[in-house]
Every structure is written in structure tokens, then in C-alpha cells.
Design an enzyme around this catalytic site. Structure first.
Site, PDB file in Angstrom:
ATOM      1  N   ASP A 120      -4.834 -32.588 -60.433  1.00  0.00           N
ATOM      2  CA  ASP A 120      -4.889 -34.108 -60.350  1.00  0.00           C
ATOM      3  C   ASP A 120      -3.821 -34.642 -59.374  1.00  0.00           C
ATOM      4  O   ASP A 120      -2.424 -34.467 -59.559  1.00  0.00           O
ATOM      5  CB  ASP A 120      -4.475 -34.695 -61.728  1.00  0.00           C
ATOM      6  CG  ASP A 120      -4.885 -36.004 -62.140  1.00  0.00           C
ATOM      7  OD1 ASP A 120      -4.677 -36.650 -61.020  1.00  0.00           O
ATOM      8  OD2 ASP A 120      -4.989 -36.527 -63.197  1.00  0.00           O
TER       9      ASP A 120
ATOM     10  N   HIS B  93      -8.809 -36.402 -60.840  1.00  0.00           N
ATOM     11  CA  HIS B  93      -8.368 -37.345 -61.768  1.00  0.00           C
ATOM     12  C   HIS B  93      -9.449 -38.003 -62.321  1.00  0.00           C
ATOM     13  O   HIS B  93     -10.373 -38.720 -61.614  1.00  0.00           O
ATOM     14  CB  HIS B  93      -7.361 -38.584 -61.221  1.00  0.00           C
ATOM     15  CG  HIS B  93      -6.883 -39.521 -61.995  1.00  0.00           C
ATOM     16  ND1 HIS B  93      -5.826 -39.214 -62.696  1.00  0.00           N
ATOM     17  CD2 HIS B  93      -7.039 -40.724 -62.099  1.00  0.00           C
ATOM     18  CE1 HIS B  93      -5.599 -40.322 -63.377  1.00  0.00           C
ATOM     19  NE2 HIS B  93      -6.211 -41.332 -63.059  1.00  0.00           N
TER      20      HIS B  93
ATOM     21  N   SER C 133      -6.637 -41.999 -68.218  1.00  0.00           N
ATOM     22  CA  SER C 133      -5.999 -42.527 -67.309  1.00  0.00           C
ATOM     23  C   SER C 133      -4.858 -43.328 -67.810  1.00  0.00           C
ATOM     24  O   SER C 133      -4.370 -43.091 -69.203  1.00  0.00           O
ATOM     25  CB  SER C 133      -6.460 -42.912 -66.057  1.00  0.00           C
ATOM     26  OG  SER C 133      -5.410 -43.096 -64.929  1.00  0.00           O
TER      27      SER C 133
END
Length: 325
Positions: A268, A297, A141
Site C-alpha cells: 500500500d 490502497h 481507508s
């Protein structure tokens, strides 16, 4: 390299969409068999970073430096799962905690942000002193964006020990992803992030009452607001738009000089597929963008877990171990 649409990942039927696939591992995956050794190092500006080391029982193939996501730390399941998989397969690991993360507030006014590559470089140069001849970078991320930006900034001047990089669920366009988290279906993520950030702002306001005000937090309704009022102001950017433009990885990937794998799920909830620079990456020599239909995610739980590995962990091992690059 050509964008890869992979079908090797299949999510369980009982995790039917990107929200479930993101949330389930975060809440229910428990990893208790990773033994870290913590080291605190001083930064050049008289602050500190907490480093968590995990070493393989074998002769190490190299060291993997892992960068976590927004408001994460070295204890998040996606870090622990990857560290466990890597150490079992011959890699030492260094999971570092950003400033204000890892259970201890840092001492300077600044926090961390999506493009704070000075701290990542400091960690890398410190790790080099341990004598490793092979280093790999990995990010999740926000940590994925940070890693890609660093690699692009360094270009051909990259530290020669760094051989490969793997990143997952990367918000390569920070503005697009900031706006995506404002969608009604993502309100839980937004509230979670903002509720985690507010105590840090409060702590900073007590340490630096003449430079930061908690009263301003009443104006924060979105992540864009937070970045505009706090992230940008504390780190020398003109505002949120300036911060996003100067730190989004999509503007740096063209200069990456080592084999780099970017893995994002098409479902996502926080990273829209159209925010990924697919056309640009198609033209690059060293960068692969692999898109999975599912995974959410930082999720990527497979239908069947073998040897404790999630699909993302096996994919990372395959990429690092491969010599066909």
C-alpha cells in the site's frame, strides 16, 4: 489474534506494483448496476447527512453500514463493488456520505475527519430504528480508521445489534500516513487530495468569512499542513499532532469487543506496513490483522474476476458469513 499473512490474493501481472493496483480500479472499474435510494437525515446540530440505501432481493441477513475514504463518497468503485456483492449475497447496505461529501456541501462550519465518530454513531442509531437485528460495520481507508476508533471507544458498551466489522487499507497511525503521502513517489495522491479539498475550503470561507480564510490555503503544501491549519482548527484540536494522536485507530483497537477483520496490503503506497500495530494486535482477542503481499490502497483486484467480485469483496463476504469465530 495472530497477524495473518495471506497468500490467497494474487494481483494480475499487468498491475506490477502498489501504485498500479491502487490507481487502476479507481480509473477503470465501472459499476453501473447498483441502485441506491437516497435519504437525507438531520443531525442534532442542525446539519444533514446523505444516506444511500441498497437492498437485497432476498430476505436480508442484516444491514452493512459502509464508511468511505478521504474525499470519497458512496459512488466510489470500492463502495459500489462491495455493495453489489453484499446485496447479491443477502445483505442490505447503507453507504453514508460524510459532511461535505456526496455532492452537497453541508451547512455547519465543520467538515468530516478521521475520528468523527459522533456522525457514525448517529447513522448507526438511525439504522437501528429500521428494525434490523444484525448490523455489521465496514470501512475503507479513512472510513476504516473511523470504524475502528468507534468500536474501541464503545468497547463493551457497543450497540448489541453490531456483530462484526471489516475494514480495508486502514491508516491506523495518522501521523505516519500523513508523512508517507509526502514522499516524492506519492505526489500524485497528495495533489489529488489537496485539489479536492481546496474548493471545499473556498465554499466554507464564503459561508463563514469570519471563521475561515482561503488566504491561509497558500501555506498548505502537504497534507500535514492542511490538517494543522484546517482540520484541527475547525474540529477543536490543538494542531495536527494533537488531531493525529487523538484519532489514530492504533490507540483504540485494544478495546474492541466484537470480531473485527483489518485487511491491509504490504505494498500500500499510502499506509506503511510498519505503521500498523502488529505486535499489539497479536495479543488481542477479537481483532485480526490480515496482510496481503499485493493489493495497493483499496485495490485488491484479483488475477481473475469471478462474478464481478474483487478479492476484498469475497473476503468480506467470507468473514461476515462465517460462524467459526
Amino acid at each position: 489474534m495472530p497477524v495473518i499473512f495471506t497468500h490467497t490474493h494474487r494481483a494480475p501481472s499487468w498491475l506490477p506494483n502498489g501504485h498500479f493496483q491502487s490507481i487502476y480500479p479507481s480509473l477503470f472499474r465501472k459499476i453501473t448496476d447498483v441502485a441506491y435510494s437516497r435519504e437525507k437525515i438531520r443531525t442534532p446540530d442542525d446539519d444533514f447527512l446523505n444516506l444511500d440505501w441498497a437492498r437485497t432481493s432476498q430476505a436480508a441477513k442484516g444491514l452493512v453500514i459502509l464508511s468511505h475514504g478521504l474525499e470519497g463518497d458512496s459512488q466510489r468503485q470500492y463502495i459500489l463493488g462491495m455493495v453489489r456483492g453484499l446485496t447479491r449475497h443477502g445483505y442490505d447496505c447503507l453507504a453514508w456520505n460524510y459532511r461535505s461529501c456526496g455532492g452537497e456541501m453541508n451547512q455547519q462550519l465543520r467538515f468530516y475527519h478521521s475520528g468523527a465518530t459522533d456522525d457514525l454513531d448517529f447513522v448507526i442509531q438511525y439504522a437501528r430504528q429500521k428494525g434490523y437485528k444484525t448490523l455489521h460495520l465496514m470501512g475503507f481507508s479513512l472510513g476504516g480508521n473511523l470504524t475502528l476508533k468507534y468500536l474501541g471507544e464503545q468497547g463493551n458498551a457497543l450497540t448489541p445489534e453490531i456483530k462484526k466489522a471489516v475494514v480495508f487499507s486502514v491508516p491506523m497511525d495518522l501521523l505516519a500516513c500523513s508523512r508517507a503521502i509526502e514522499k516524492p513517489e506519492n505526489i500524485l495522491y497528495l495533489r489529488r487530495f489537496l485539489s479536492s479539498l481546496k474548493p471545499k475550503v473556498s465554499a466554507k470561507a464564503k459561508l463563514f468569512p469570519d471563521k475561515i480564510s482561503l488566504e491561509t490555503y497558500a501555506q498548505v503544501k502537504t497534507f500535514y499542513d492542511f490538517d494543522h491549519l484546517y482540520t484541527a482548527a475547525l474540529h477543536g484540536f490543538a494542531g495536527a499532532d494533537d488531531y493525529y494522536t487523538r484519532n489514530s485507530a492504533r490507540f483504540f483497537v485494544q478495546d474492541i469487543s466484537i470480531p473485527t477483520l483489518i485487511v491491509n496490503a504490504l505494498n500500500d503506497p499510502l499506509v506503511p506496513p510498519d505503521s500498523l500495530p502488529q505486535k499489539e494486535i497479536n495479543q488481542l482477542k477479537h481483532v485480526w490483522l490480515e496482510l496481503t503481499e499485493a493489493g495497493g490502497h483499496c485495490g485488491f483486484r484479483p488475477q481473475r474476476v469471478v462474478d464481478g467480485l474483487y478479492w476484498s469483496e469475497q473476503r468480506a463476504l467470507n468473514f461476515l458469513d462465517s460462524s467459526e469465530i
